[in-house]
Design a protein around this motif. Structure first.
Motif, PDB file in Angstrom:
ATOM      1  N   VAL A  85      33.613  79.997  83.968  1.00 40.41           N
ATOM      2  CA  VAL A  85      35.044  79.655  83.905  1.00 40.41           C
ATOM      3  C   VAL A  85      35.558  79.877  82.478  1.00 40.41           C
ATOM      4  O   VAL A  85      36.601  80.504  82.270  1.00 40.41           O
ATOM      5  N   ARG A 134      36.445  83.265  81.616  1.00 40.68           N
ATOM      6  CA  ARG A 134      37.679  83.821  82.199  1.00 40.68           C
ATOM      7  C   ARG A 134      38.939  83.272  81.528  1.00 40.68           C
ATOM      8  O   ARG A 134      40.018  83.815  81.705  1.00 40.68           O
ATOM      9  N   SER A 180      49.768  80.453  92.281  1.00 37.18           N
ATOM     10  CA  SER A 180      48.444  81.076  92.150  1.00 37.18           C
ATOM     11  C   SER A 180      48.439  82.446  92.844  1.00 37.18           C
ATOM     12  O   SER A 180      47.751  83.360  92.409  1.00 37.18           O
ATOM     13  N   SER A 226      47.585  85.780  91.000  1.00 42.42           N
ATOM     14  CA  SER A 226      46.453  86.509  91.580  1.00 42.42           C
ATOM     15  C   SER A 226      46.777  88.006  91.705  1.00 42.42           C
ATOM     16  O   SER A 226      45.946  88.859  91.404  1.00 42.42           O
ATOM     17  N   VAL A 232      42.730  88.945  90.688  1.00 44.44           N
ATOM     18  CA  VAL A 232      41.668  87.963  90.962  1.00 44.44           C
ATOM     19  C   VAL A 232      42.162  87.217  92.201  1.00 44.44           C
ATOM     20  O   VAL A 232      43.368  87.090  92.382  1.00 44.44           O
ATOM     21  N   THR A 233      41.253  86.708  93.037  1.00 40.58           N
ATOM     22  CA  THR A 233      41.753  86.028  94.232  1.00 40.58           C
ATOM     23  C   THR A 233      42.464  84.728  93.846  1.00 40.58           C
ATOM     24  O   THR A 233      42.115  84.094  92.849  1.00 40.58           O
ATOM     25  N   SER A 271      42.265  81.993  95.315  1.00 38.54           N
ATOM     26  CA  SER A 271      41.368  80.831  95.412  1.00 38.54           C
ATOM     27  C   SER A 271      40.509  80.712  94.152  1.00 38.54           C
ATOM     28  O   SER A 271      40.222  79.611  93.694  1.00 38.54           O
ATOM     29  N   GLN A 272      40.148  81.848  93.578  1.00 43.18           N
ATOM     30  CA  GLN A 272      39.409  81.817  92.298  1.00 43.18           C
ATOM     31  C   GLN A 272      40.268  81.157  91.216  1.00 43.18           C
ATOM     32  O   GLN A 272      39.802  80.305  90.464  1.00 43.18           O
ATOM     33  N   GLN A 318      40.532  77.462  91.895  1.00 42.39           N
ATOM     34  CA  GLN A 318      39.249  76.812  91.563  1.00 42.39           C
ATOM     35  C   GLN A 318      39.069  76.684  90.055  1.00 42.39           C
ATOM     36  O   GLN A 318      38.708  75.630  89.542  1.00 42.39           O
ATOM     37  N   ASP A 319      39.344  77.789  89.361  1.00 43.47           N
ATOM     38  CA  ASP A 319      39.174  77.785  87.904  1.00 43.47           C
ATOM     39  C   ASP A 319      40.077  76.740  87.257  1.00 43.47           C
ATOM     40  O   ASP A 319      39.633  75.931  86.451  1.00 43.47           O
TER      41      ASP A 319
END
Ligand code: NAI
Length: 216
Positions: free
Chosen positions: A10, A13, A34, A38, A43-44, A46-47, A50-51
């Motif tokens: 994380v 990134r 998001s 994204s 980047v997705t 959801s990533q 989450q991050d």
């Protein structure tokens, strides 16, 4: 902000999020979902969620992320809200290129001094920074409370200089020399190897070419 351990993946990134959010701020964008982030960052979503959830409470359902707030908080996590005095050891091509790049200062990295062993370089001034002899290293580090050093010297010289830096109080080494440094646990090293990055690019180009040839 919650005080818990954030994974290295994380953290690695975060600079990219910081850069994108900085660009959005410059464009006057106040909030972003998001999903939009994204698409921009490839980047997705959801990533991203989450991050960013690692730091708790940055996003709000139906509102998205407050760009300025997120930018500031990520900046704090990366320590960019502080100033980091920095010295460069090795004032050759690479050392001078780094010294000439004024944008590091905007992020709080203040180049305080440069050091070399070459008498022809000692005394020269690069963008207001004087090149000194390495004999002055320890005293300079202590007097200027420097904790960060960039190593842009040949790999054969790097371990010895790294040891001197650590003994003088340096806690973070930005290592460009092509050698792995052995340092105590309370010292952090970030290795930067442009050639490794280039090799990865070469791999990707060749894989793509092989795939295309295979298809014919
Ligand atoms: P350069 O030869 O132009 O500069 C090296 C400088 O280090 C010289 O001015 C030399 O006098 C000085 N030096 C040598 N021993 C020293 C010591 N003990 N203390 C202080 N200064 C010392 O070389 P260049 O192109 O600037 O590259 C520097 C190093 O960085 C090389 O080892 C090179 O392989 C490496 N490099 C790494 C890259 C990376 O992506 N990690 C990219 C380019 C270079």
């Amino acid at each position: 902000m919650e005080n818990r351990t954030i994974s290295k993946a994380v953290i690695s990134r975060l600079p990219r999020y910081y850069r994108y959010l900085g660009e959005l701020l410059e464009l006057g964008v106040e909030r972003i979902s998001s999903n939009e982030l994204s698409i921009r960052m490839k980047v997705t979503a959801s990533q991203i969620r989450q991050d960013l959830n690692n730091f708790g409470g940055f996003g709000q359902q139906g509102y998205g992320y407050n760009v300025k707030y997120l930018y500031t908080e990520i900046g704090k996590i990366l320590g960019l809200d502080r100033q980091h005095p920095l010295i460069i050891i090795g004032a050759g091509n690479l050392g001078q290129a780094i010294a000439n790049y004024a944008n590091f200062e905007k992020r709080g990295f203040i180049i305080k001094g440069m050091f070399d062993i070459n008498p022809r370089l000692i005394g020269l001034v690069i963008r207001g920074i004087e090149i000194r002899g390495v004999d002055d290293l320890e005293q300079f580090i202590q007097e200027n409370h420097v904790q960060m050093a960039a190593l842009t010297i040949p790999k054969t010289k790097a371990p010895e200089i790294a040891e001197r830096l650590v003994n003088a109080g340096i806690k973070a080494i930005w290592n460009f020399a092509h050698v792995d440094l052995n340092v105590p646990e309370d010292v952090v090293v970030e290795n930067v190897h442009l050639s490794e990055s280039l090799m990865k690019l070469s791999y990707r180009l060749c894989s793509m070419q092989d795939e295309e040839n295979g298809k014919e």
